[in-house]
Design a protein around this motif. Structure first.
Motif, PDB file in Angstrom:
ATOM      1  N   UNK A  69       0.827  -1.208   0.000  1.00 41.40           N
ATOM      2  CA  UNK A  69       0.000   0.000   0.000  1.00 41.40           C
ATOM      3  C   UNK A  69       0.864   1.261   0.000  1.00 41.40           C
ATOM      4  N   UNK A  70       2.017   1.201   0.618  1.00 46.53           N
ATOM      5  CA  UNK A  70       2.938   2.346   0.591  1.00 46.53           C
ATOM      6  C   UNK A  70       3.391   2.639  -0.840  1.00 46.53           C
ATOM      7  N   UNK A  71       3.637   1.591  -1.615  1.00 44.75           N
ATOM      8  CA  UNK A  71       4.022   1.778  -3.020  1.00 44.75           C
ATOM      9  C   UNK A  71       2.900   2.469  -3.798  1.00 44.75           C
ATOM     10  N   UNK A  72       1.659   2.058  -3.558  1.00 47.31           N
ATOM     11  CA  UNK A  72       0.529   2.684  -4.248  1.00 47.31           C
ATOM     12  C   UNK A  72       0.365   4.146  -3.830  1.00 47.31           C
ATOM     13  N   UNK A  73       0.541   4.417  -2.546  1.00 45.81           N
ATOM     14  CA  UNK A  73       0.467   5.810  -2.082  1.00 45.81           C
ATOM     15  C   UNK A  73       1.558   6.653  -2.733  1.00 45.81           C
ATOM     16  N   UNK A 142      -7.089   9.878   3.801  1.00 42.88           N
ATOM     17  CA  UNK A 142      -5.847  10.189   4.525  1.00 42.88           C
ATOM     18  C   UNK A 142      -4.767   9.160   4.206  1.00 42.88           C
ATOM     19  N   UNK A 143      -5.129   7.900   4.188  1.00 43.02           N
ATOM     20  CA  UNK A 143      -4.104   6.861   4.084  1.00 43.02           C
ATOM     21  C   UNK A 143      -4.748   5.560   3.616  1.00 43.02           C
ATOM     22  N   UNK A 144      -4.094   4.885   2.689  1.00 45.41           N
ATOM     23  CA  UNK A 144      -4.622   3.622   2.184  1.00 45.41           C
ATOM     24  C   UNK A 144      -4.528   2.518   3.229  1.00 45.41           C
ATOM     25  N   UNK A 145      -3.572   2.621   4.134  1.00 53.53           N
ATOM     26  CA  UNK A 145      -3.388   1.583   5.152  1.00 53.53           C
ATOM     27  C   UNK A 145      -4.606   1.484   6.071  1.00 53.53           C
ATOM     28  N   UNK A 146      -5.107   2.618   6.536  1.00 53.49           N
ATOM     29  CA  UNK A 146      -6.276   2.570   7.422  1.00 53.49           C
ATOM     30  C   UNK A 146      -7.527   2.171   6.647  1.00 53.49           C
ATOM     31  N   UNK A 166      -6.586  -3.291  -8.108  1.00 54.63           N
ATOM     32  CA  UNK A 166      -5.146  -3.348  -7.867  1.00 54.63           C
ATOM     33  C   UNK A 166      -4.694  -4.700  -7.329  1.00 54.63           C
ATOM     34  N   UNK A 167      -5.626  -5.636  -7.136  1.00 54.53           N
ATOM     35  CA  UNK A 167      -5.305  -7.011  -6.799  1.00 54.53           C
ATOM     36  C   UNK A 167      -4.638  -7.242  -5.464  1.00 54.53           C
TER      37      UNK A 167
END
Length: 173
Positions: A69-73, A142-146, A166-167
């Protein structure tokens, strides 16, 4: 793939989670999602941690998912998704429902004593008006992680897109 659960973490799972994250998350209450091998993916965290509001109700506990998810952000996906929210009224409605679900689940998970303490401390609005990850503006992300931790735990419009387009879930064992 993943499975939604509500499990008290065992001592062994706590060690695994601490290893994945580099520390045991403060306020961890439940494991809310596991992969096909039973490894914890998402956690439920206490509303008050050390007497202060903790805005993140669901937390990712998978180093792999955090990295993906960090890569996508970093690639700018949050801005792309925020534009889609503006362009797609149905998606915006689903996203708002995701925030409403988050608020309702977080409030329902609290004991009456915790709710009373939150009210005494003056933080009721934090828990009844702020959505996924503590965000006030429900038209932003805000964030994809949450978002994804909420999706793994109970379902979420942004998490659904992360899986379908995005699989992300397909990458899990």
């Amino acid at each position: 793939m993943f499975q939604r659960v509500a499990l008290q973490p065992t001592p062994e799972q706590r060690l695994l989670i601490a290893d994945e994250l580099g520390k045991e998350p403060t306020g961890m209450e439940l494991i809310t999602a596991i992969d096909s091998q039973g490894h914890p993916l998402a956690l439920q965290v206490a509303a008050l941690v050390k007497g202060k509001p903790f805005p993140t109700f669901y937390w990712l506990s998978s180093r792999f998912l955090v990295k993906e998810l960090s890569h996508l952000e970093a690639a700018g996906l949050i801005k792309v998704l925020e534009q889609r929210l503006q362009d797609e009224p149905l998606l915006m409605t689903e996203y708002r429902q995701s925030h409403e679900d988050y608020v309702a689940r977080r409030w329902a998970a609290m004991s009456q004593a915790t709710k009373d303490e939150i009210e005494r401390l003056g933080f009721t609005d934090v828990f009844t008006k702020r959505g996924v990850g503590g965000i006030e503006n429900w038209q932003q992300i805000r964030c994809l992680h949450t978002q994804y931790a909420h999706h793994l735990s109970s379902g979420n419009a942004i998490g659904r897109i992360l899986d379908e387009e995005y699989g992300i879930a397909a990458l899990l064992p």
